[in-house]
Scaffold this active site. Structure first.
Site, PDB file in Angstrom:
ATOM      1  N   ARG A  80      -9.434   8.152  -1.065  1.00  0.00           N
ATOM      2  CA  ARG A  80     -10.416   8.591  -0.061  1.00  0.00           C
ATOM      3  C   ARG A  80     -11.249   9.740  -0.602  1.00  0.00           C
ATOM      4  NH1 ARG A  80      -8.965   6.558   5.443  1.00  0.00           N
ATOM      5  NH2 ARG A  80     -10.757   7.733   6.138  1.00  0.00           N
ATOM      6  N   HIS A 102      -3.748  -4.389   7.807  1.00  0.00           N
ATOM      7  CA  HIS A 102      -3.871  -3.181   8.626  1.00  0.00           C
ATOM      8  C   HIS A 102      -2.979  -3.276   9.858  1.00  0.00           C
ATOM      9  CE1 HIS A 102      -5.305   0.533  10.318  1.00  0.00           C
ATOM     10  NE2 HIS A 102      -5.876   0.766   9.159  1.00  0.00           N
ATOM     11  N   GLY A 103      -2.012  -2.369   9.889  1.00  0.00           N
ATOM     12  CA  GLY A 103      -1.149  -2.250  11.062  1.00  0.00           C
ATOM     13  C   GLY A 103      -0.032  -3.271  11.147  1.00  0.00           C
ATOM     14  N   THR A 110      -7.304   6.707  10.102  1.00  0.00           N
ATOM     15  CA  THR A 110      -7.121   5.607   9.161  1.00  0.00           C
ATOM     16  C   THR A 110      -8.393   4.770   9.201  1.00  0.00           C
ATOM     17  OG1 THR A 110      -5.719   3.708   8.606  1.00  0.00           O
ATOM     18  CG2 THR A 110      -5.984   4.187  10.945  1.00  0.00           C
ATOM     19  N   THR A 111      -8.444   3.665   8.459  1.00  0.00           N
ATOM     20  CA  THR A 111      -9.658   2.840   8.439  1.00  0.00           C
ATOM     21  C   THR A 111      -9.747   2.100   9.775  1.00  0.00           C
ATOM     22  OG1 THR A 111      -9.181   2.563   6.095  1.00  0.00           O
ATOM     23  CG2 THR A 111     -10.961   1.244   6.991  1.00  0.00           C
ATOM     24  N   GLU A 150      -8.720   0.440  -2.837  1.00  0.00           N
ATOM     25  CA  GLU A 150      -9.575   0.498  -1.655  1.00  0.00           C
ATOM     26  C   GLU A 150     -10.506   1.693  -1.813  1.00  0.00           C
ATOM     27  OE1 GLU A 150      -6.989   0.813   1.677  1.00  0.00           O
ATOM     28  OE2 GLU A 150      -6.140  -1.166   1.381  1.00  0.00           O
ATOM     29  N   ARG A 197      -6.948  12.733   0.787  1.00  0.00           N
ATOM     30  CA  ARG A 197      -5.871  13.169   1.688  1.00  0.00           C
ATOM     31  C   ARG A 197      -4.512  12.569   1.303  1.00  0.00           C
ATOM     32  NH1 ARG A 197      -7.587  10.111   7.226  1.00  0.00           N
ATOM     33  NH2 ARG A 197      -9.549  11.144   6.775  1.00  0.00           N
ATOM     34  N   HIS A 198      -4.517  11.445   0.580  1.00  0.00           N
ATOM     35  CA  HIS A 198      -3.224  10.924   0.106  1.00  0.00           C
ATOM     36  C   HIS A 198      -3.253  10.691  -1.406  1.00  0.00           C
ATOM     37  CE1 HIS A 198      -5.363   7.315   1.439  1.00  0.00           C
ATOM     38  NE2 HIS A 198      -5.058   7.509   2.703  1.00  0.00           N
ATOM     39  N   HIS A 215      -5.712   3.559  -1.510  1.00  0.00           N
ATOM     40  CA  HIS A 215      -7.038   3.957  -1.044  1.00  0.00           C
ATOM     41  C   HIS A 215      -7.332   5.373  -1.523  1.00  0.00           C
ATOM     42  CE1 HIS A 215      -9.831   4.356   2.777  1.00  0.00           C
ATOM     43  NE2 HIS A 215     -10.456   4.677   1.652  1.00  0.00           N
ATOM     44  N   GLY A 229       1.114  -1.286   4.344  1.00  0.00           N
ATOM     45  CA  GLY A 229       1.546   0.007   3.840  1.00  0.00           C
ATOM     46  C   GLY A 229       2.302   0.876   4.820  1.00  0.00           C
ATOM     47  N   HIS A 230       1.620   1.342   5.865  1.00  0.00           N
ATOM     48  CA  HIS A 230       2.169   2.402   6.701  1.00  0.00           C
ATOM     49  C   HIS A 230       3.536   2.053   7.268  1.00  0.00           C
ATOM     50  CE1 HIS A 230       2.623   4.861  10.368  1.00  0.00           C
ATOM     51  NE2 HIS A 230       2.083   5.789   9.603  1.00  0.00           N
ATOM     52  N   ASN A 240       0.855  -1.190   0.000  1.00  0.00           N
ATOM     53  CA  ASN A 240       0.000   0.000   0.000  1.00  0.00           C
ATOM     54  C   ASN A 240       0.898   1.251   0.000  1.00  0.00           C
ATOM     55  OD1 ASN A 240      -1.471   2.249   1.046  1.00  0.00           O
ATOM     56  ND2 ASN A 240      -3.102   0.860   1.632  1.00  0.00           N
ATOM     57  N   GLU A 260     -11.333  -9.277   3.285  1.00  0.00           N
ATOM     58  CA  GLU A 260     -10.044  -8.927   3.889  1.00  0.00           C
ATOM     59  C   GLU A 260     -10.294  -8.731   5.383  1.00  0.00           C
ATOM     60  OE1 GLU A 260      -7.297  -6.392   1.884  1.00  0.00           O
ATOM     61  OE2 GLU A 260      -6.510  -5.580   3.767  1.00  0.00           O
ATOM     62  N   ARG A 296       3.659  18.965   1.220  1.00  0.00           N
ATOM     63  CA  ARG A 296       4.216  20.178   0.610  1.00  0.00           C
ATOM     64  C   ARG A 296       3.502  20.576  -0.683  1.00  0.00           C
ATOM     65  NH1 ARG A 296       9.409  21.950   2.426  1.00  0.00           N
ATOM     66  NH2 ARG A 296       9.178  21.805   4.668  1.00  0.00           N
ATOM     67  N   ASP A 338      -0.129   4.489  -0.136  1.00  0.00           N
ATOM     68  CA  ASP A 338      -0.843   5.723   0.220  1.00  0.00           C
ATOM     69  C   ASP A 338       0.048   6.754   0.912  1.00  0.00           C
ATOM     70  OD1 ASP A 338      -3.176   4.645  -0.715  1.00  0.00           O
ATOM     71  OD2 ASP A 338      -3.954   4.112   1.256  1.00  0.00           O
ATOM     72  N   HIS A 339       0.902   6.265   1.823  1.00  0.00           N
ATOM     73  CA  HIS A 339       1.609   7.229   2.663  1.00  0.00           C
ATOM     74  C   HIS A 339       2.828   7.853   1.996  1.00  0.00           C
ATOM     75  CE1 HIS A 339      -1.400   6.871   5.569  1.00  0.00           C
ATOM     76  NE2 HIS A 339      -1.269   5.562   5.601  1.00  0.00           N
TER      77      HIS A 339
END
Ligand code: PXP
Length: 249
Positions: A48, A193-194, A103-104, A73, A52-53, A46, A215-216, A10, A154, A21, A12-13
């Protein structure tokens, strides 16, 4: 080595950092290319409602430039449904989305959204897009996912990752039970997730799980060792866990 579990990375981040920026660096497409080279089986992202990302343009570029499957997602909204049907990614993963969340934070309540999810799943499948529903590891959600016609679920691993000590063992047992139940019902089972280096092994060892989406942690770890190295290390931990155990569930 034969891989029996897929890794979706993932990105996204990478976009979160870029957006801080407002420019174009770091570019999520470049991250996706690095993920492919490092052994990712898919790219997950994802889009959203508040963008936001990942942006709409990122989706256009990923679809055009990345040859491995894209897992989009999305919330079960008319806007996201139209975007998915326009781009036709390999798969969509339907997630609950609240504007104020960081986050989700939990899984879908499939029973409550049954009509919407049934319609969405049908439309996606007609377009050749696989559908997964992001749910808590609970039998009632699995049964509802089956009822709306989703081929994939999932399982949300957030509670397992956040728990400590015996609670974590309990959360792992819930994941193992739900993963085995999903497969027994004929559903393909993913999880995510996580997850990080510490938590991934026990989940990867569950033989019913076909795919992990992470991802994160990878993007954070990339700051210290580079994205390619972080993904390769995760890939190794996943493969080792799968091959060195006979983990049920
Ligand atoms: N799977 C789903 C359905 C998600 O919503 C997310 C977060 O976007 C992930 C996996 C990846 O979670 P993390 O970024 O914590 O690894």
């Amino acid at each position: 080595m034969t891989r029996t579990i897929r890794l979706g990375v993932n990105i996204d981040h990478v976009a979160t950092l870029r957006n801080a920026r407002g420019g174009s660096h770091p570019d999520p497409l470049r991250a996706a290319r690095i993920a492919v080279a490092a052994g990712a089986d898919g790219i997950t992202t994802h889009l959203r409602e508040d963008r936001r990302h990942i942006s709409d343009d990122d989706i256009v570029r990923l679809m055009a430039e990345i040859a491995i499957p894209l897992n989009l997602e999305m919330a079960a909204t008319a806007e996201m449904t139209a975007i998915a049907l326009h781009h036709c990614p390999h798969a969509v993963c339907v997630v609950p989305e609240r504007r104020e969340e960081r986050t989700t934070e939990g899984g879908l309540d499939v029973t409550r959204q049954r009509t919407t999810l049934e319609r969405l799943t049908g439309r996606m499948q007609e377009a050749g897009i696989s559908v997964s529903l992001f749910i808590e590891p609970e039998l009632v959600q699995l049964e509802a996912a089956l009822m709306v016609g989703a081929p994939v679920v999932e399982l949300h691993t957030g509670a397992y990752c956040n728990a400590i000590g015996t609670s974590r063992e309990d959360e792992l047992a819930r994941l193992a039970t739900a993963a085995a139940q999903a497969v027994a019902m004929g559903l393909e089972c993913h999880a995510g997730h996580g997850l990080d280096y510490e938590t991934v092994g026990a989940v990867a060892a569950l033989s019913s799980i076909a795919e992990l989406n992470i991802g994160h942690f990878l993007v954070g770890e990339a700051i210290f060792c580079g994205l390619g190295d972080a993904i390769q290390r995760m890939r190794t931990l996943i493969d080792q866990a799968r091959t060195t155990t006979t983990g049920s569930g």
